[in-house]
Design a protein around this motif. Structure first.
Motif, PDB file in Angstrom:
ATOM      1  N   GLY A 197       0.817  -1.211   0.000  1.00 40.70           N
ATOM      2  CA  GLY A 197       0.000   0.000   0.000  1.00 40.70           C
ATOM      3  C   GLY A 197       0.847   1.255   0.000  1.00 40.70           C
ATOM      4  O   GLY A 197       0.535   2.230  -0.702  1.00 40.70           O
ATOM      5  N   THR A 198       1.928   1.245   0.762  1.00 38.55           N
ATOM      6  CA  THR A 198       2.844   2.391   0.744  1.00 38.55           C
ATOM      7  C   THR A 198       3.455   2.560  -0.643  1.00 38.55           C
ATOM      8  O   THR A 198       3.566   3.681  -1.155  1.00 38.55           O
ATOM      9  CB  THR A 198       3.946   2.212   1.793  1.00 38.55           C
ATOM     10  N   ALA A 199       3.852   1.445  -1.272  1.00 41.34           N
ATOM     11  CA  ALA A 199       4.463   1.524  -2.602  1.00 41.34           C
ATOM     12  C   ALA A 199       3.484   2.071  -3.638  1.00 41.34           C
ATOM     13  O   ALA A 199       3.845   2.910  -4.470  1.00 41.34           O
ATOM     14  CB  ALA A 199       4.951   0.142  -3.020  1.00 41.34           C
ATOM     15  N   VAL A 200       2.237   1.617  -3.583  1.00 41.71           N
ATOM     16  CA  VAL A 200       1.253   2.010  -4.594  1.00 41.71           C
ATOM     17  C   VAL A 200       0.712   3.418  -4.347  1.00 41.71           C
ATOM     18  O   VAL A 200       0.591   4.224  -5.275  1.00 41.71           O
ATOM     19  CB  VAL A 200       0.087   0.992  -4.632  1.00 41.71           C
ATOM     20  N   LEU A 201       0.398   3.714  -3.101  1.00 38.75           N
ATOM     21  CA  LEU A 201      -0.301   4.965  -2.793  1.00 38.75           C
ATOM     22  C   LEU A 201       0.630   6.120  -2.444  1.00 38.75           C
ATOM     23  O   LEU A 201       0.265   7.280  -2.644  1.00 38.75           O
ATOM     24  CB  LEU A 201      -1.278   4.741  -1.630  1.00 38.75           C
TER      25      LEU A 201
ATOM     26  N   LEU B 273      -6.675 -10.675  -0.362  1.00 41.97           N
ATOM     27  CA  LEU B 273      -7.687  -9.736   0.129  1.00 41.97           C
ATOM     28  C   LEU B 273      -7.098  -8.327   0.264  1.00 41.97           C
ATOM     29  O   LEU B 273      -7.752  -7.328  -0.075  1.00 41.97           O
ATOM     30  CB  LEU B 273      -8.240 -10.207   1.470  1.00 41.97           C
ATOM     31  N   ALA B 274      -5.868  -8.248   0.737  1.00 43.18           N
ATOM     32  CA  ALA B 274      -5.217  -6.944   0.841  1.00 43.18           C
ATOM     33  C   ALA B 274      -4.985  -6.336  -0.533  1.00 43.18           C
ATOM     34  O   ALA B 274      -5.184  -5.128  -0.738  1.00 43.18           O
ATOM     35  CB  ALA B 274      -3.891  -7.071   1.582  1.00 43.18           C
ATOM     36  N   GLY B 275      -4.579  -7.172  -1.499  1.00 42.04           N
ATOM     37  CA  GLY B 275      -4.386  -6.674  -2.860  1.00 42.04           C
ATOM     38  C   GLY B 275      -5.685  -6.159  -3.465  1.00 42.04           C
ATOM     39  O   GLY B 275      -5.694  -5.130  -4.142  1.00 42.04           O
ATOM     40  N   ALA B 276      -6.772  -6.870  -3.203  1.00 39.69           N
ATOM     41  CA  ALA B 276      -8.076  -6.438  -3.727  1.00 39.69           C
ATOM     42  C   ALA B 276      -8.510  -5.115  -3.104  1.00 39.69           C
ATOM     43  O   ALA B 276      -9.008  -4.219  -3.806  1.00 39.69           O
ATOM     44  CB  ALA B 276      -9.123  -7.516  -3.469  1.00 39.69           C
ATOM     45  N   LEU B 277      -8.315  -4.973  -1.796  1.00 36.11           N
ATOM     46  CA  LEU B 277      -8.660  -3.712  -1.147  1.00 36.11           C
ATOM     47  C   LEU B 277      -7.789  -2.572  -1.654  1.00 36.11           C
ATOM     48  O   LEU B 277      -8.278  -1.469  -1.920  1.00 36.11           O
ATOM     49  CB  LEU B 277      -8.512  -3.850   0.375  1.00 36.11           C
ATOM     50  N   LEU B 278      -6.512  -2.851  -1.820  1.00 40.83           N
ATOM     51  CA  LEU B 278      -5.598  -1.827  -2.318  1.00 40.83           C
ATOM     52  C   LEU B 278      -5.989  -1.388  -3.730  1.00 40.83           C
ATOM     53  O   LEU B 278      -5.945  -0.189  -4.054  1.00 40.83           O
ATOM     54  CB  LEU B 278      -4.171  -2.375  -2.301  1.00 40.83           C
ATOM     55  N   LEU B 279      -6.403  -2.344  -4.562  1.00 40.70           N
ATOM     56  CA  LEU B 279      -6.860  -1.998  -5.912  1.00 40.70           C
ATOM     57  C   LEU B 279      -8.089  -1.104  -5.848  1.00 40.70           C
ATOM     58  O   LEU B 279      -8.188  -0.115  -6.595  1.00 40.70           O
ATOM     59  CB  LEU B 279      -7.165  -3.264  -6.701  1.00 40.70           C
ATOM     60  N   ALA B 280      -9.026  -1.422  -4.960  1.00 41.00           N
ATOM     61  CA  ALA B 280     -10.232  -0.607  -4.828  1.00 41.00           C
ATOM     62  C   ALA B 280      -9.893   0.810  -4.386  1.00 41.00           C
ATOM     63  O   ALA B 280     -10.459   1.788  -4.890  1.00 41.00           O
ATOM     64  CB  ALA B 280     -11.188  -1.262  -3.832  1.00 41.00           C
ATOM     65  N   ILE B 281      -8.943   0.946  -3.463  1.00 38.37           N
ATOM     66  CA  ILE B 281      -8.551   2.273  -2.999  1.00 38.37           C
ATOM     67  C   ILE B 281      -7.839   3.041  -4.107  1.00 38.37           C
ATOM     68  O   ILE B 281      -8.169   4.202  -4.398  1.00 38.37           O
ATOM     69  CB  ILE B 281      -7.650   2.164  -1.764  1.00 38.37           C
TER      70      ILE B 281
ATOM     71  N   PHE C  92      -5.948   5.757 -12.839  1.00 41.34           N
ATOM     72  CA  PHE C  92      -5.097   4.703 -12.276  1.00 41.34           C
ATOM     73  C   PHE C  92      -5.249   3.412 -13.057  1.00 41.34           C
ATOM     74  O   PHE C  92      -6.354   3.006 -13.411  1.00 41.34           O
ATOM     75  CB  PHE C  92      -5.434   4.443 -10.808  1.00 41.34           C
ATOM     76  N   SER C  93      -4.124   2.747 -13.328  1.00 34.24           N
ATOM     77  CA  SER C  93      -4.117   1.445 -13.986  1.00 34.24           C
ATOM     78  C   SER C  93      -3.150   0.540 -13.242  1.00 34.24           C
ATOM     79  O   SER C  93      -1.963   0.856 -13.131  1.00 34.24           O
ATOM     80  CB  SER C  93      -3.682   1.572 -15.448  1.00 34.24           C
ATOM     81  N   ALA C  94      -3.661  -0.568 -12.735  1.00 32.19           N
ATOM     82  CA  ALA C  94      -2.805  -1.494 -11.998  1.00 32.19           C
ATOM     83  C   ALA C  94      -1.710  -2.063 -12.889  1.00 32.19           C
ATOM     84  O   ALA C  94      -0.548  -2.165 -12.484  1.00 32.19           O
ATOM     85  CB  ALA C  94      -3.647  -2.620 -11.406  1.00 32.19           C
ATOM     86  N   SER C  95      -2.059  -2.431 -14.114  1.00 29.19           N
ATOM     87  CA  SER C  95      -1.060  -3.016 -15.012  1.00 29.19           C
ATOM     88  C   SER C  95      -0.019  -1.988 -15.451  1.00 29.19           C
ATOM     89  O   SER C  95       1.177  -2.282 -15.496  1.00 29.19           O
ATOM     90  CB  SER C  95      -1.738  -3.645 -16.225  1.00 29.19           C
ATOM     91  N   ALA C  96      -0.452  -0.791 -15.746  1.00 29.00           N
ATOM     92  CA  ALA C  96       0.494   0.233 -16.186  1.00 29.00           C
ATOM     93  C   ALA C  96       1.413   0.688 -15.066  1.00 29.00           C
ATOM     94  O   ALA C  96       2.594   0.980 -15.290  1.00 29.00           O
ATOM     95  CB  ALA C  96      -0.272   1.430 -16.751  1.00 29.00           C
ATOM     96  N   SER C  97       0.899   0.742 -13.861  1.00 30.28           N
ATOM     97  CA  SER C  97       1.706   1.201 -12.724  1.00 30.28           C
ATOM     98  C   SER C  97       2.617   0.114 -12.179  1.00 30.28           C
ATOM     99  O   SER C  97       3.574   0.390 -11.459  1.00 30.28           O
ATOM    100  CB  SER C  97       0.785   1.687 -11.599  1.00 30.28           C
ATOM    101  N   GLY C  98       2.297  -1.141 -12.493  1.00 30.55           N
ATOM    102  CA  GLY C  98       3.028  -2.262 -11.913  1.00 30.55           C
ATOM    103  C   GLY C  98       2.415  -2.768 -10.625  1.00 30.55           C
ATOM    104  O   GLY C  98       2.628  -3.907 -10.240  1.00 30.55           O
TER     105      GLY C  98
END
Length: 236
Positions: free
Chosen positions: A30-34, A99-107, A114-120
């Motif tokens: 979450g820190t890395a993504v957000l 479950l954490a990955g799914a929540l992080l994607l929703a946030i 935002f694109s999960a694939s483009a951002s990595g």
């Protein structure tokens, strides 16, 4: 009523592993993504260390605080954990990470564009998916060796010979160091559940490479378990 302090049930242990792994992935990835652009690699490394440190004290008394299939394998190889209990732990860890990955994607998806694939999406990789462009064998060597030393720290810090009450600090600092070394190389796995938890959502390229971040940490952990049992010794 079950006495949680001395005899946690199997369901309590698995729940603790699920929650602890959820916390690890949510806090670190979450820190890395957000917040990765704000805190950089040192901040991400600190986040992973803090999550495993706090999780160890919160959930460790119930389950032992593995939060990582590689750690479970390493402890079992070193004869600190029963192999018969390993599959349940691994499933709980992967479910918690997912479950954490799914929540992080929703946030994260709450931000326009935002694109999960483009951002990595904090996924691991080698070659053109490595943050520093490191190749396959460099990534494999990094993941095997760093996982081995991480598990050796866990085995040593949790030994009866070690100072009581400080294992969580040593383990958290070790994971921080591991990330400081290897974020540029592989985006740091050393944990198959952490890798799978975000790879499901990061696209086909991430999924095509995730097997490396399942196999290499497990190999490193098994090496550490054998080394600790045969070379460093353990209590009777």
């Amino acid at each position: 009523m079950n006495d949680l302090t001395t005899h946690p049930s199997t369901s309590q242990k698995l729940s603790a592993e699920l929650l602890g792994t959820f916390w690890l992935v949510l806090g670190g990835c979450g820190t890395a993504v957000l917040a990765g652009d704000q805190v950089g690699a040192p901040g991400i490394a600190a986040a992973f260390g803090l999550t495993v440190l706090t999780g160890a004290y919160a959930f460790g008394p119930v389950s032992g605080g593995h939060f990582n299939p590689a750690v479970t394998v390493g402890l079992a190889t070193a004869r600190r954990f029963a192999w018969r209990d390993a599959p349940g732990y691994v499933v709980a860890q992967v479910v918690g990470a997912t479950l954490a990955g799914a929540l992080l994607l929703a946030i994260a998806s709450g931000k326009d564009g935002f694109s999960a694939s483009a951002s990595g999406f904090a996924s691991n990789g080698f070659g053109d998916r490595s943050p520093g462009g490191y190749g396959f064998w460099a990534v494999v060597a990094t993941e095997v060796v760093l996982t081995a030393f991480f598990v050796l720290v866990i085995l040593g810090a949790s030994s009866k010979r070690a100072a009581a009450g400080f294992s969580g600090v040593a383990i958290g600092l070790a994971l921080t160091l591991v990330h400081l070394i290897s974020i540029p190389v592989s985006n740091t796995s050393v944990n198959p559940a952490r890798s799978l938890g975000v790879a499901w959502f990061a696209g086909g390229d991430a999924l095509a490479q995730v097997w490396v971040f399942v196999a290499a940490p497990v190999i490193g952990a098994a090496i550490a378990g054998v080394a600790h049992a045969l070379v460093l010794g353990d209590e009777a």
